[in-house]
Design an enzyme around this catalytic site. Structure first.
Site, mmCIF file in Angstrom:
data_model
loop_
_atom_site.group_PDB
_atom_site.id
_atom_site.type_symbol
_atom_site.label_atom_id
_atom_site.label_comp_id
_atom_site.label_asym_id
_atom_site.label_seq_id
_atom_site.Cartn_x
_atom_site.Cartn_y
_atom_site.Cartn_z
ATOM 1 N N CYS A 152 0.844 -1.205 0.000
ATOM 2 C CA CYS A 152 0.000 0.000 0.000
ATOM 3 C C CYS A 152 0.875 1.249 0.000
ATOM 4 O O CYS A 152 1.534 1.524 -0.985
ATOM 5 C CB CYS A 152 -0.975 -0.046 1.171
ATOM 6 S SG CYS A 152 -2.366 1.073 0.975
ATOM 7 N N HIS A 193 -3.463 -5.711 1.012
ATOM 8 C CA HIS A 193 -2.817 -5.891 2.319
ATOM 9 C C HIS A 193 -2.788 -7.360 2.745
ATOM 10 O O HIS A 193 -3.723 -7.819 3.420
ATOM 11 C CB HIS A 193 -3.594 -5.119 3.392
ATOM 12 C CG HIS A 193 -3.447 -3.639 3.331
ATOM 13 N ND1 HIS A 193 -2.483 -2.956 4.042
ATOM 14 C CD2 HIS A 193 -4.143 -2.698 2.650
ATOM 15 C CE1 HIS A 193 -2.583 -1.654 3.806
ATOM 16 N NE2 HIS A 193 -3.593 -1.465 2.963
ATOM 17 N N GLU A 200 -1.122 -8.626 5.102
ATOM 18 C CA GLU A 200 -1.034 -8.746 6.567
ATOM 19 C C GLU A 200 -2.422 -8.700 7.221
ATOM 20 O O GLU A 200 -2.572 -9.066 8.377
ATOM 21 C CB GLU A 200 -0.115 -7.647 7.135
ATOM 22 C CG GLU A 200 -0.737 -6.269 7.327
ATOM 23 C CD GLU A 200 -0.831 -5.446 6.043
ATOM 24 O OE1 GLU A 200 -0.567 -6.006 4.949
ATOM 25 O OE2 GLU A 200 -1.192 -4.251 6.134
#
Lengths: 744, 231
Positions: free
Chosen positions: B89, B196, B198
């Site tokens: 990002c 993302h 994560e």
């Protein structure tokens, strides 16, 4: 400059208040001092027209770690050595004038209330009210408010996990923007907003002070009129990057052990934080205003006292540990300035280049001290006659219920708010357990524990308008129901009380009765009111908004993995309604939007019945007998069934269980205390046994996608989903085209 | 191997990245402050991660200031020496601004911030992976020559797709050129992606597709083999 009663009135103080100030000081205040009173005795800071009634709310509970209203936000025990800090607050007036900054700084302000106590904010919610979405003004306000919340919250890095939006004509001029923040803190690491220790230095940290937001507190304490736009400087400007740094720096500085007390600067800026911290610690302060970092030249004492520049904190530091504090703020590149010290006499003395500019007893300025506490008269408004006069038999049951359902699912109050929430970062922080498995309340993980927090905001203000007492009870009940349906145990409440002008006896009648109902319901659900905010003057020359006592409720799950979800899981599962079906169409979206009936009573609600339904649902979840739970709310039973089907694109085959009940009421009525659940075939026997003696009915079963109602085919769930998901975007897009054409 | 996660003052996915790598993927993680420069404990087997957020507020172009930070000078050196760098990002935006990756990230086609689960296809799985996006400026753009060379060298590591893995315009959330969600450099040691991973590593949150991405891109050393087979 000579200060007279005329000056006081210009500062929105009354003649009586001016006399009271003179009496308390034993002299006529100078202009700076009068400004201080104007800010501190404003409705916004002093709660002068609400505090007597607020004190009647249940404000105690064994899980409360600080007393209600004592700190910037409520703090409750969640076990494992951690606490949850939460609060909701309004930013209605600024948002009416400048929706982007108004909403953005509303978000910033509520997060500061959480981290000033030492907690890291982990989730936010917002409760919004606008006028008719068909109107260009509403679309402008909606776009601005949503952009403001998204801009500030996304950058600050706290996920927006829930909330609610309603569109009603009554909010056309006065939109409501209520923001809630929830944080988690380790027990023993909280910070109090109390000044202590004579001689301790007072620090100003965070952004430099400018002239923005001067008079914001008193601006928010008046009706919105045509002249309000001229008050634009009363609207603050936010900087989420600065607040992100302030958050990290504040949490880091607490770890140094140097912080004695801390309070954020929101409404009424420096005068509010210095007076409240001093009054609570029964001390005074000497403050050198010229040491406050400024971003504009030649700011006057009163401007510095009242500025509502954002992202600022007042901090009392243990003497000798100044360097520790300075080091942390240097690391984060934030202004940090020692501006004074704690004194022993309870007097606030503000100096400017050595000259005494204001000398004020802290106690006399604050709520609970010298601030006025008014008793207001109230009288039942005349419109109640129209409500009592409503006869549902005058509404004929439509022949084509499918057609009604098709309209209902696209009403903005009912349709998906996807257009709004995709603009919010709902997943940053990796705590949102509802993204991939939706529940009635948002479930977030309270890291580093495994506990879950179930969060919701609720208030159907049309019910409150119809019956303030019952409507406020329903707001509390619905919040608790959402939490219970998510597998949580209701823990506590924060409230945001949005009403019209308190000097209007009809408005005050709504306020008083809403408080009574709220108190009774909070007692029943054992959810103390830990704090919140009152926003009066949501009124304009056309009248007040619907009375809107928004409930923010926090619930607790011992383990976040044990949450219950709202979506149907598999075709063939049996669908039941827990609670009692009624033909009640009162105050429903159906009656209001399809039939255009403005005045009808609140829908059926009995507090004990509601409580029993919630207990029953909680026990079914605990016994793992159900696959899903979803409460029946706006749009009634049929809409609730669709909502449970959308996530996995599963349909329903359902039949009204009682042919004597009017069909529109059965499918679209909003009688309270009903929950739809689905049950696997192999658990049906155990479920039926658990339900023995309790009101419930079998509705039908989950299908692979077709929607069958009373034996008729109502299409596919995917068709309904398409309508539901895109209704608001289509409405807004339609208008974009119209604007474009007009521009040509 | 170990991970270093750079913390800019406006990073807000740094802790999520740490949590995912440390607790979900059981990796060794060090947090790196933007004002520091020291990467001497990292070898080219290790991976430096630039997390999501708003580095220095990003009131200018996203990542435009971050590229000049002291730590980024070291990260650029580290990357040029062959060390693995992953930008997610805002981290992807910083890598483009630093010219460690070609192209730019423009404002989303609909002019709005978008946060939702999307499907992407690429390194680590033959199936579509469900991964969240959350950005206002994630529309990948590059000139025709750059795009041609990205395609030729198999540098496009993720594309937006539908649930079935079809790369279609309707599955493109932000208007990115050729549905590009992530790319790598020619040396295949610098990776940037808008989605993302994560945020998709935890069982409690109900999505673990992100683990496949970390494993494939930077942990298993299979990235290069897989990249070659990518469409």
């Amino acid at each position: 400059m000579e200060v007279t009663v005329k000056t006081a009135k210009q500062l929105r103080l009354t003649e009586e208040e001016f006399e009271l100030i003179k009496q308390k000081l034993g002299r006529t205040p100078n202009f700076n001092e009068l400004c201080a009173f104007s800010g501190m005795w404003s409705e916004h800071c002093s709660y002068k027209n609400s505090i007597k009634w607020l004190k009647t709310l249940p404000r105690e509970g064994k899980k409360m770690l600080v007393k209600a209203g004592e700190e910037n936000a409520g703090l409750m025990d969640i076990g494992d050595g951690y606490g949850v800090v939460f609060k909701i607050e309004s930013h209605n007036h600024p948002s009416a004038i400048e929706p982007f900054q108004g909403a953005a700084t509303g978000v910033g302000g509520i997060h500061r209330d959480i981290f000033t106590m030492g907690a890291r904010p982990i989730a936010s919610l917002n409760s919004l009210r606008f006028g008719n979405l068909n109107e260009a003004k509403t679309q402008h306000l909606l776009a601005g408010v949503v952009h403001g919340i998204s801009h500030y919250g996304n950058c600050f890095g706290v996920p927006t996990v829930g909330g609610e939006i309603y569109f009603e004509q009554k909010y056309h001029t006065n939109p409501l923007v209520n923001a809630m923040s929830v944080g988690v803190v380790k027990n023993g690491e909280t910070v109090s907003a109390t000044a202590k220790g004579i001689g301790n230095p007072v620090f100003f940290v965070g952004s430099a002070t400018g002239k923005d937001g001067i008079g914001g507190a008193s601006f928010a304490s008046a009706d919105i009129t045509a002249e309000s736009a001229e008050e634009l400087p009363a609207v603050q400007v936010g900087d989420p990057f600065q607040e992100k740094k302030l958050l990290e720096a504040c949490l880091e500085v607490i770890q140094t052990g140097a912080v004695v007390g801390m309070q954020d600067m929101g409404a009424a800026g420096i005068i509010c934080s210095t007076s409240e911290m001093s009054a609570k610690g029964e001390v005074g302060m000497r403050i050198d205003l010229d040491k406050v970092p400024t971003r504009q030249q030649n700011m006057k004492a009163w401007e510095l006292l009242l500025s509502e520049s954002q992202e600022r904190m007042l901090m009392v530091v243990e003497k000798g540990k100044e360097a520790l504090v300075q080091a942390v703020f240097d690391k984060w590149d934030l202004p940090c300035s020692e501006i004074g010290e704690v004194t022993d006499d309870g007097i606030l003395r503000f100096y400017m280049n050595g000259k005494l500019e204001a000398e004020l007893p802290a106690y006399e300025l604050v709520l609970g001290g010298g601030a006025p506490q008014n008793t207001r008269d109230y009288i039942q408004p005349e419109y109640f006659d129209k409500i009592k006069g409503f006869n549902p038999d005058t509404i004929e049951v439509p022949d084509d219920l499918y057609e009604v359902a098709e309209k209902l699912v696209t009403i903005p109050n009912i349709a998906s708010k996807r257009w709004v929430y995709v603009q919010y970062d709902s997943m940053v922080g990796t705590v949102n357990a509802s993204t991939n498995a939706p529940s009635d309340a948002a479930v977030v993980v309270a890291k580093p524990t495994n506990k879950g927090l179930a969060l919701t905001t609720d208030c159907n203000s049309r019910y409150v308008f119809a019956d303030p007492y019952k409507g406020a009870m329903i707001a509390v009940a619905e919040a608790a129901r959402n939490i219970v349906c998510s597998g949580g145990q209701p823990l506590g409440v924060t409230n945001c009380l949005n009403f019209g002008n308190p000097y209007d006896p009809g408005v005050y009648f709504q306020f008083v009765n809403a408080i009574k109902g709220m108190g009774e319901a909070c007692t029943k659900f054992d959810t103390p009111v830990t704090g919140g905010n009152v926003s009066f003057y949501n009124q304009n020359p056309d009248g007040p908004v619907y009375p809107t006592p928004t409930i923010g409720m926090v619930g607790l799950l011992d383990n976040a993995n044990k949450k219950m979800t709202m979506d149907f899981k598999a075709a063939g599962d049996v669908i039941y309604l827990i609670g009692t079906s009624r033909g009640d169409i009162n105050s429903s979206e159906y009656l209001h939007k399809i039939h255009g009936v403005e005045f009808s009573p609140a829908p059926h609600f009995e507090l004990d019945e509601e409580f029993d339904v919630q207990q029953k649902v909680a026990s079914l979840i605990q016994q793992r007998l159900i696959e899903s739970a979803h409460d029946v709310s706006e749009g009634g039973l049929f809409i609730a069934l669709l909502e449970s089907g959308f996530n996995r694109e599963l349909g329903v085959d359902v039949v009204a269980s009682d042919y004597k009940i009017r069909k529109d009421g059965y499918w679209f009525g909003e009688a309270q205390s009903r929950v739809i659940v689905s049950v696997k075939a192999n658990k049906q026997a155990a479920f039926l046994q658990a339900m023995e003696g309790f009101a419930f009915e079998e509705l039908g079963e989950v299908t692979t996608g077709s929607v069958e109602v009373d034996g008729m085919n109502w299409g596919r769930i995917t068709e309904w989903k398409e309508k539901y998901d895109n209704a608001i975007a289509n409405l807004l897009a339609g208008h974009d085209e119209e604007h474009a054409l007009r521009a040509l | 191997m170990k991970f270093g996660v750079v913390v800019f003052p406006g990073s807000n996915c740094d802790r999520d990245m740490q949590d995912a790598l440390q607790n979900d993927l059981k990796q060794n993680v060090t947090m790196l402050w933007h004002k520091d420069k020291d990467l001497s404990t990292f070898t080219t087997e290790d991976c430096i991660v630039l997390p999501g957020g708003f580095s220095y507020g990003d009131y200018l172009r996203c990542g435009a200031i971050a590229r000049f930070s002291p730590m980024m000078q070291s990260v650029i050196e580290f990357a040029n020496a062959g060390g693995k760098v992953l930008g997610v990002c805002n981290g992807f935006q910083i890598l483009c601004e630093s010219q460690l990756l070609p192209g730019v990230l423009l404002r989303n086609a609909n002019q709005q911030f978008i946060c939702k689960n999307v499907y992407i296809k690429g390194v680590g799985s033959d199936k579509a992976l469900s991964i969240p996006i959350a950005h206002g400026e994630g529309r990948y753009h590059a000139d025709a020559d750059t795009l041609a060379s990205l395609e030729k060298n198999n540098q496009i590591i993720y594309r937006y797709c539908d649930a079935q893995g079809n790369i279609t315009p309707a599955a493109n959330p932000n208007g990115a050129t050729k549905n590009i969600a992530g790319i790598c450099n020619e040396g295949r040691n610098v990776f940037g992606m808008m989605p993302h991973p994560e945020r998709a590593c935890s069982d409690t949150l109900g999505n673990t597709d992100g683990r496949l991405i970390f494993k494939a891109l930077v942990m298993n050393g299979i990235a290069q083999a897989k990249l070659a087979s990518l469409v």
